[in-house]
Design a protein around this motif. Structure first.
Motif, PDB file in Angstrom:
ATOM      1  N   UNK A  60      57.693  24.399  18.641  1.00 27.34           N
ATOM      2  CA  UNK A  60      58.562  24.564  19.803  1.00 27.34           C
ATOM      3  C   UNK A  60      57.742  24.754  21.076  1.00 27.34           C
ATOM      4  N   UNK A  61      56.716  25.607  21.021  1.00 23.74           N
ATOM      5  CA  UNK A  61      55.857  25.831  22.188  1.00 23.74           C
ATOM      6  C   UNK A  61      55.183  24.537  22.637  1.00 23.74           C
ATOM      7  N   UNK A  66      54.597  19.621  26.110  1.00 17.94           N
ATOM      8  CA  UNK A  66      53.945  18.313  25.989  1.00 17.94           C
ATOM      9  C   UNK A  66      54.398  17.341  27.071  1.00 17.94           C
ATOM     10  N   UNK A  67      53.476  16.527  27.579  1.00 11.57           N
ATOM     11  CA  UNK A  67      53.856  15.487  28.530  1.00 11.57           C
ATOM     12  C   UNK A  67      54.599  14.364  27.800  1.00 11.57           C
ATOM     13  N   UNK A  68      55.330  13.534  28.526  1.00 11.12           N
ATOM     14  CA  UNK A  68      56.169  12.517  27.872  1.00 11.12           C
ATOM     15  C   UNK A  68      55.411  11.475  27.050  1.00 11.12           C
ATOM     16  N   UNK A  69      54.112  11.311  27.263  1.00 15.25           N
ATOM     17  CA  UNK A  69      53.371  10.289  26.516  1.00 15.25           C
ATOM     18  C   UNK A  69      52.781  10.826  25.206  1.00 15.25           C
ATOM     19  N   UNK A 188      53.897  35.911  19.444  1.00 16.22           N
ATOM     20  CA  UNK A 188      55.242  35.333  19.495  1.00 16.22           C
ATOM     21  C   UNK A 188      55.511  34.389  18.325  1.00 16.22           C
ATOM     22  N   UNK A 189      54.472  33.864  17.710  1.00 19.06           N
ATOM     23  CA  UNK A 189      54.668  32.922  16.607  1.00 19.06           C
ATOM     24  C   UNK A 189      55.222  33.595  15.361  1.00 19.06           C
ATOM     25  N   UNK A 190      54.934  34.875  15.188  1.00 17.07           N
ATOM     26  CA  UNK A 190      55.366  35.568  13.968  1.00 17.07           C
ATOM     27  C   UNK A 190      56.569  36.478  14.194  1.00 17.07           C
TER      28      UNK A 190
END
Length: 191
Positions: A60-61, A66-69, A188-190
């Motif tokens: 999710x992070x 992420x950029x569109x490419x 935050x991942x856990x």
């Protein structure tokens, strides 16, 4: 209360060691994750709920930043050689590649490989996969260790090997620039 007896059935694997990727494609779908290192079989059980939670939150992070490419994917096949094959927990790849790839990505397609550790895979992720991804020239490798809070180890390719990892502990913000700008607290991942 009924007791459950362990199964005495054994999975018969086709092929003969050292295994190849072609052998691996004939293996039964028995719930195990099969990978190859120089023809040797690496077997991992299905991930725990905590492992899955961490994977989902990292995904999710990455997807939000992420950029569109680029595209973030989970549990994809990465064929390094005929006898080296891995299934990273997460990868970031160019979007244009995902439309062309069939069953397996090549190592040159992978911009980031992520492995979330577990007691049964820690040595493999820390040693073997660090070397293997570097030799395959994967530019960035993240190793996440849940039992450390979790902690994030970031390896970046420096020539033919990864330099010492940057370590980001739970409770502090990791500010990363590659494969794209991203900031987060590994805790935050856990959570």
């Amino acid at each position: 209360m009924a007791t459950i007896e362990p199964s005495t059935e054994r999975t018969i694997l086709p092929g003969v060691p050292p295994y190849t990727v072609d052998d691996l494609l004939k293996f039964p779908d028995d719930g195990n994750r099969y990978e190859l290192f120089n023809g040797s079989l690496l077997v991992s059980p299905a991930p725990t709920p905590l492992h899955q939670r961490i994977i989902s939150r990292i995904m999710l992070s990455l997807m939000q930043a992420e950029p569109p490419h680029l595209e973030t994917l989970t549990t994809v096949n990465v064929r390094i050689t005929d006898k080296d094959y891995y299934i990273p927990d997460i990868v970031v790849v160019p979007l244009e590649v995902t439309d062309k790839v069939g069953l397996m990505f090549g190592p040159s397609d992978v911009l980031l490989a992520v492995e979330v550790g577990s007691p049964s895979t820690r040595m493999r992720d820390e040693g073997l996969k660090t070397l293997a991804y570097a030799q395959a020239r994967v530019p960035i490798y993240w190793r996440v260790e849940p039992d450390e809070g979790p902690a994030l180890y970031v390896y970046e390719l420096d020539g033919d090997a990864y330099g010492p990892p940057a370590v980001h502990k739970a409770g502090s913000v990791a500010e990363l620039s590659r494969p794209f700008p991203l900031a987060f607290d590994p805790a935050a991942f856990a959570a």
